[in-house]
Design a protein around this motif. Structure first.
Motif, PDB file in Angstrom:
ATOM      1  N   MET A   1      24.909-135.803 -81.809  1.00  0.00           N
ATOM      2  CA  MET A   1      24.232-136.332 -82.974  1.00  0.00           C
ATOM      3  C   MET A   1      24.291-137.844 -82.956  1.00  0.00           C
ATOM      4  O   MET A   1      25.062-138.446 -82.245  1.00  0.00           O
ATOM      5  CB  MET A   1      24.879-135.816 -84.254  1.00  0.00           C
ATOM      6  CG  MET A   1      24.810-134.316 -84.370  1.00  0.00           C
ATOM      7  SD  MET A   1      25.302-133.785 -85.993  1.00  0.00           S
ATOM      8  CE  MET A   1      24.073-134.635 -87.000  1.00  0.00           C
ATOM      9  N   THR A   2      23.497-138.448 -83.805  1.00  0.00           N
ATOM     10  CA  THR A   2      23.495-139.893 -83.876  1.00  0.00           C
ATOM     11  C   THR A   2      23.238-140.334 -85.295  1.00  0.00           C
ATOM     12  O   THR A   2      22.727-139.583 -86.115  1.00  0.00           O
ATOM     13  CB  THR A   2      22.420-140.492 -82.944  1.00  0.00           C
ATOM     14  OG1 THR A   2      22.545-141.908 -82.950  1.00  0.00           O
ATOM     15  CG2 THR A   2      21.028-140.107 -83.358  1.00  0.00           C
ATOM     16  N   ALA A   3      23.604-141.563 -85.593  1.00  0.00           N
ATOM     17  CA  ALA A   3      23.430-142.088 -86.940  1.00  0.00           C
ATOM     18  C   ALA A   3      22.571-143.335 -86.885  1.00  0.00           C
ATOM     19  O   ALA A   3      22.856-144.249 -86.136  1.00  0.00           O
ATOM     20  CB  ALA A   3      24.781-142.424 -87.555  1.00  0.00           C
ATOM     21  N   HIS A   4      21.530-143.378 -87.683  1.00  0.00           N
ATOM     22  CA  HIS A   4      20.690-144.573 -87.730  1.00  0.00           C
ATOM     23  C   HIS A   4      21.114-145.499 -88.862  1.00  0.00           C
ATOM     24  O   HIS A   4      20.821-146.687 -88.839  1.00  0.00           O
ATOM     25  CB  HIS A   4      19.223-144.167 -87.882  1.00  0.00           C
ATOM     26  CG  HIS A   4      18.731-143.359 -86.729  1.00  0.00           C
ATOM     27  ND1 HIS A   4      18.517-143.881 -85.476  1.00  0.00           N
ATOM     28  CD2 HIS A   4      18.443-142.035 -86.623  1.00  0.00           C
ATOM     29  CE1 HIS A   4      18.086-142.934 -84.662  1.00  0.00           C
ATOM     30  NE2 HIS A   4      18.049-141.807 -85.331  1.00  0.00           N
ATOM     31  N   ASP A   5      21.782-144.995 -89.886  1.00  0.00           N
ATOM     32  CA  ASP A   5      22.348-145.804 -90.944  1.00  0.00           C
ATOM     33  C   ASP A   5      23.749-146.206 -90.522  1.00  0.00           C
ATOM     34  O   ASP A   5      24.598-145.372 -90.276  1.00  0.00           O
ATOM     35  CB  ASP A   5      22.411-144.994 -92.254  1.00  0.00           C
ATOM     36  CG  ASP A   5      22.936-145.801 -93.421  1.00  0.00           C
ATOM     37  OD1 ASP A   5      23.670-146.788 -93.187  1.00  0.00           O
ATOM     38  OD2 ASP A   5      22.629-145.438 -94.567  1.00  0.00           O
ATOM     39  N   PRO A   6      24.060-147.523 -90.374  1.00  0.00           N
ATOM     40  CA  PRO A   6      25.354-147.928 -89.861  1.00  0.00           C
ATOM     41  C   PRO A   6      26.507-147.581 -90.762  1.00  0.00           C
ATOM     42  O   PRO A   6      27.659-147.658 -90.344  1.00  0.00           O
ATOM     43  CB  PRO A   6      25.203-149.458 -89.726  1.00  0.00           C
ATOM     44  CG  PRO A   6      24.131-149.823 -90.685  1.00  0.00           C
ATOM     45  CD  PRO A   6      23.199-148.670 -90.719  1.00  0.00           C
ATOM     46  N   ASP A   7      26.259-147.204 -92.014  1.00  0.00           N
ATOM     47  CA  ASP A   7      27.343-146.900 -92.931  1.00  0.00           C
ATOM     48  C   ASP A   7      27.530-145.414 -93.172  1.00  0.00           C
ATOM     49  O   ASP A   7      28.395-145.012 -93.944  1.00  0.00           O
ATOM     50  CB  ASP A   7      27.086-147.604 -94.276  1.00  0.00           C
ATOM     51  CG  ASP A   7      27.045-149.118 -94.115  1.00  0.00           C
ATOM     52  OD1 ASP A   7      27.902-149.633 -93.381  1.00  0.00           O
ATOM     53  OD2 ASP A   7      26.161-149.752 -94.703  1.00  0.00           O
ATOM     54  N   ARG A   8      26.707-144.578 -92.546  1.00  0.00           N
ATOM     55  CA  ARG A   8      26.790-143.135 -92.773  1.00  0.00           C
ATOM     56  C   ARG A   8      26.612-142.401 -91.450  1.00  0.00           C
ATOM     57  O   ARG A   8      26.086-142.916 -90.487  1.00  0.00           O
ATOM     58  CB  ARG A   8      25.707-142.674 -93.764  1.00  0.00           C
ATOM     59  CG  ARG A   8      25.870-143.250 -95.161  1.00  0.00           C
ATOM     60  CD  ARG A   8      24.725-142.822 -96.050  1.00  0.00           C
ATOM     61  NE  ARG A   8      24.644-141.377 -96.150  1.00  0.00           N
ATOM     62  CZ  ARG A   8      25.364-140.659 -97.005  1.00  0.00           C
ATOM     63  NH1 ARG A   8      26.225-141.233 -97.808  1.00  0.00           N
ATOM     64  NH2 ARG A   8      25.223-139.349 -97.061  1.00  0.00           N
ATOM     65  N   GLY A   9      27.046-141.137 -91.427  1.00  0.00           N
ATOM     66  CA  GLY A   9      26.767-140.293 -90.287  1.00  0.00           C
ATOM     67  C   GLY A   9      27.720-140.510 -89.129  1.00  0.00           C
ATOM     68  O   GLY A   9      28.830-140.985 -89.273  1.00  0.00           O
TER      69      GLY A   9
ATOM     70  N   VAL B   1      31.894-131.099 -87.488  1.00  0.00           N
ATOM     71  CA  VAL B   1      32.916-131.978 -88.053  1.00  0.00           C
ATOM     72  C   VAL B   1      32.315-133.301 -88.525  1.00  0.00           C
ATOM     73  O   VAL B   1      32.829-133.944 -89.448  1.00  0.00           O
ATOM     74  CB  VAL B   1      34.039-132.227 -87.019  1.00  0.00           C
ATOM     75  CG1 VAL B   1      33.544-133.045 -85.849  1.00  0.00           C
ATOM     76  CG2 VAL B   1      35.264-132.868 -87.664  1.00  0.00           C
ATOM     77  N   HIS B   2      31.178-133.691 -87.948  1.00  0.00           N
ATOM     78  CA  HIS B   2      30.535-134.961 -88.287  1.00  0.00           C
ATOM     79  C   HIS B   2      29.385-134.812 -89.281  1.00  0.00           C
ATOM     80  O   HIS B   2      28.859-135.818 -89.762  1.00  0.00           O
ATOM     81  CB  HIS B   2      29.981-135.621 -87.023  1.00  0.00           C
ATOM     82  CG  HIS B   2      31.016-135.902 -85.981  1.00  0.00           C
ATOM     83  ND1 HIS B   2      31.929-136.924 -86.100  1.00  0.00           N
ATOM     84  CD2 HIS B   2      31.288-135.276 -84.809  1.00  0.00           C
ATOM     85  CE1 HIS B   2      32.711-136.934 -85.030  1.00  0.00           C
ATOM     86  NE2 HIS B   2      32.349-135.956 -84.240  1.00  0.00           N
TER      87      HIS B   2
ATOM     88  N   LEU C   1      37.987-144.538 -89.552  1.00  0.00           N
ATOM     89  CA  LEU C   1      36.551-144.800 -89.512  1.00  0.00           C
ATOM     90  C   LEU C   1      35.748-143.506 -89.613  1.00  0.00           C
ATOM     91  O   LEU C   1      34.725-143.455 -90.307  1.00  0.00           O
ATOM     92  CB  LEU C   1      36.189-145.533 -88.218  1.00  0.00           C
ATOM     93  CG  LEU C   1      36.687-146.970 -88.063  1.00  0.00           C
ATOM     94  CD1 LEU C   1      36.382-147.479 -86.660  1.00  0.00           C
ATOM     95  CD2 LEU C   1      36.083-147.892 -89.110  1.00  0.00           C
ATOM     96  N   MET C   2      36.211-142.458 -88.934  1.00  0.00           N
ATOM     97  CA  MET C   2      35.517-141.176 -89.001  1.00  0.00           C
ATOM     98  C   MET C   2      35.528-140.617 -90.422  1.00  0.00           C
ATOM     99  O   MET C   2      34.500-140.163 -90.933  1.00  0.00           O
ATOM    100  CB  MET C   2      36.167-140.176 -88.043  1.00  0.00           C
ATOM    101  CG  MET C   2      35.898-140.436 -86.582  1.00  0.00           C
ATOM    102  SD  MET C   2      36.769-139.253 -85.508  1.00  0.00           S
ATOM    103  CE  MET C   2      36.035-137.709 -86.041  1.00  0.00           C
ATOM    104  N   ALA C   3      36.689-140.656 -91.054  1.00  0.00           N
ATOM    105  CA  ALA C   3      36.801-140.114 -92.410  1.00  0.00           C
ATOM    106  C   ALA C   3      35.914-140.882 -93.375  1.00  0.00           C
ATOM    107  O   ALA C   3      35.314-140.297 -94.290  1.00  0.00           O
ATOM    108  CB  ALA C   3      38.253-140.145 -92.872  1.00  0.00           C
ATOM    109  N   ALA C   4      35.797-142.195 -93.192  1.00  0.00           N
ATOM    110  CA  ALA C   4      34.965-143.006 -94.072  1.00  0.00           C
ATOM    111  C   ALA C   4      33.497-142.628 -93.964  1.00  0.00           C
ATOM    112  O   ALA C   4      32.718-142.872 -94.890  1.00  0.00           O
ATOM    113  CB  ALA C   4      35.153-144.492 -93.746  1.00  0.00           C
ATOM    114  N   ARG C   5      33.111-142.028 -92.845  1.00  0.00           N
ATOM    115  CA  ARG C   5      31.719-141.602 -92.647  1.00  0.00           C
ATOM    116  C   ARG C   5      31.510-140.126 -92.958  1.00  0.00           C
ATOM    117  O   ARG C   5      30.474-139.565 -92.636  1.00  0.00           O
ATOM    118  CB  ARG C   5      31.286-141.910 -91.217  1.00  0.00           C
ATOM    119  CG  ARG C   5      31.342-143.401 -90.911  1.00  0.00           C
ATOM    120  CD  ARG C   5      30.431-143.761 -89.797  1.00  0.00           C
ATOM    121  NE  ARG C   5      30.419-145.203 -89.584  1.00  0.00           N
ATOM    122  CZ  ARG C   5      29.429-145.859 -89.033  1.00  0.00           C
ATOM    123  NH1 ARG C   5      28.354-145.196 -88.652  1.00  0.00           N
ATOM    124  NH2 ARG C   5      29.485-147.156 -88.865  1.00  0.00           N
ATOM    125  N   GLY C   6      32.499-139.493 -93.554  1.00  0.00           N
ATOM    126  CA  GLY C   6      32.326-138.129 -94.014  1.00  0.00           C
ATOM    127  C   GLY C   6      32.837-137.062 -93.085  1.00  0.00           C
ATOM    128  O   GLY C   6      32.658-135.870 -93.361  1.00  0.00           O
TER     129      GLY C   6
END
Length: 268
Positions: free
Chosen positions: A1-9, A118-119, A175-180
């Motif tokens: 998976m990938t995240a395009h929003d730097p603060d989420r995902g 998990v992500h 950092l992982m936990a901060a992104r959910g």
């Protein structure tokens, strides 16, 4: 998976150059585990498989070898750039968000996801959609990390190099936990599969220590997230450089979080 929003995902963006190195190391570490389960579950010629959050090509290619020309493997991810090269008469590659998009049509004998849920923020919805995609008698195989069960990069914390490694791993988890990310998700898989109505639910767990692939994986991971570690005040550039040099010696006994594999079958 990938995240395009730097603060989420997803923290580890598939668009970064290190992603390919990480996929290779993960394949070396965990493909034997995945295919031990796949083969035990009886995935053979002519079957249809959905590889969710495929990332790299190795699992989809291994499934294709098992189902043959009479079968189908649908490999999906938000970013399919790393899997495009395996598309052929057996493997179909689709851009797809497992928590938001309808399952690929046709029904599947196997649905598999490794280090994906998990992500995912809406894990419950993603799980519901994967169960929905199973044919009667089909099997869902989920494999996810549980950093809470074994949080250390160096379980044998014998010196300053190991203590620094474990502190940076703690920063990675933060950092992982901060992104959910749910850092205790892996252990919940058997209960979740039973709650989804699946039968014959079983599970096991695996984590390597001192594999050369652990060294490759750690170096690539830290290089991917070093900017976030520094920006969050979790490490300095000097500490990261020192850690990467320590990793490069090959003398640290590096481990991964346990990979929990759980599987269950939809009622025939």
């Amino acid at each position: 998976m990938t995240a395009h929003d730097p603060d989420r995902g997803y923290l580890l963006d598939n668009r970064q150059a290190e992603a390919g190195v990480r996929f290779g190391a993960l394949a070396e570490l965990f493909d034997p585990v995945t295919f031990r389960h796949v083969d035990r579950l009886g995935i053979t010629a002519g079957m249809r498989c959905w590889e969710v959050g495929a990332g790299g090509p190795s699992v989809a290619a291994g499934l294709a070898a098992r189902v043959g020309t009479g079968g189908t493997v649908v490999a999906t991810d938000i970013d399919v750039s790393w899997a495009q090269g395996i598309a052929d008469d057996v493997v179909e590659v689709l851009r797809h968000d497992v928590a938001a998009d309808p399952p690929p049509a046709g029904g599947f004998d196997l649905v598999h996801a490794r280090l994906v849920l998990v992500h995912v923020t809406d894990r419950a919805e993603a799980l519901r959609r994967m169960v929905q995609a199973l044919r009667p008698g089909g099997v869902l195989l989920l494999e996810d990390a549980d950093p809470g069960l074994q949080p250390l990069l160096c379980p044998d914390e014998s010196g300053p190099e190991q203590r620094l490694a474990n502190r940076l791993r703690s920063g990675f988890r933060e950092l992982m936990a901060a992104r959910g990310a749910d850092l205790a998700y892996g252990r919940t898989l058997p209960r979740l599969l039973r709650g989804a109505g699946l039968e014959d639910v079983q599970a096991d767990a695996y984590f390597p220590i001192t594999s050369p692939a652990c060294t490759v994986l750690e170096a690539a991971t830290v290089q991917q997230i070093r900017g976030q570690l520094v920006a969050a005040g979790l490490a300095t550039d000097e500490e990261i450089d020192r850690h990467l040099a320590n990793v490069g010696t090959g003398l640290l006994d590096l481990a991964t979080a346990p990979l929990v594999s759980a599987w269950g079958r939809r009622r025939p």
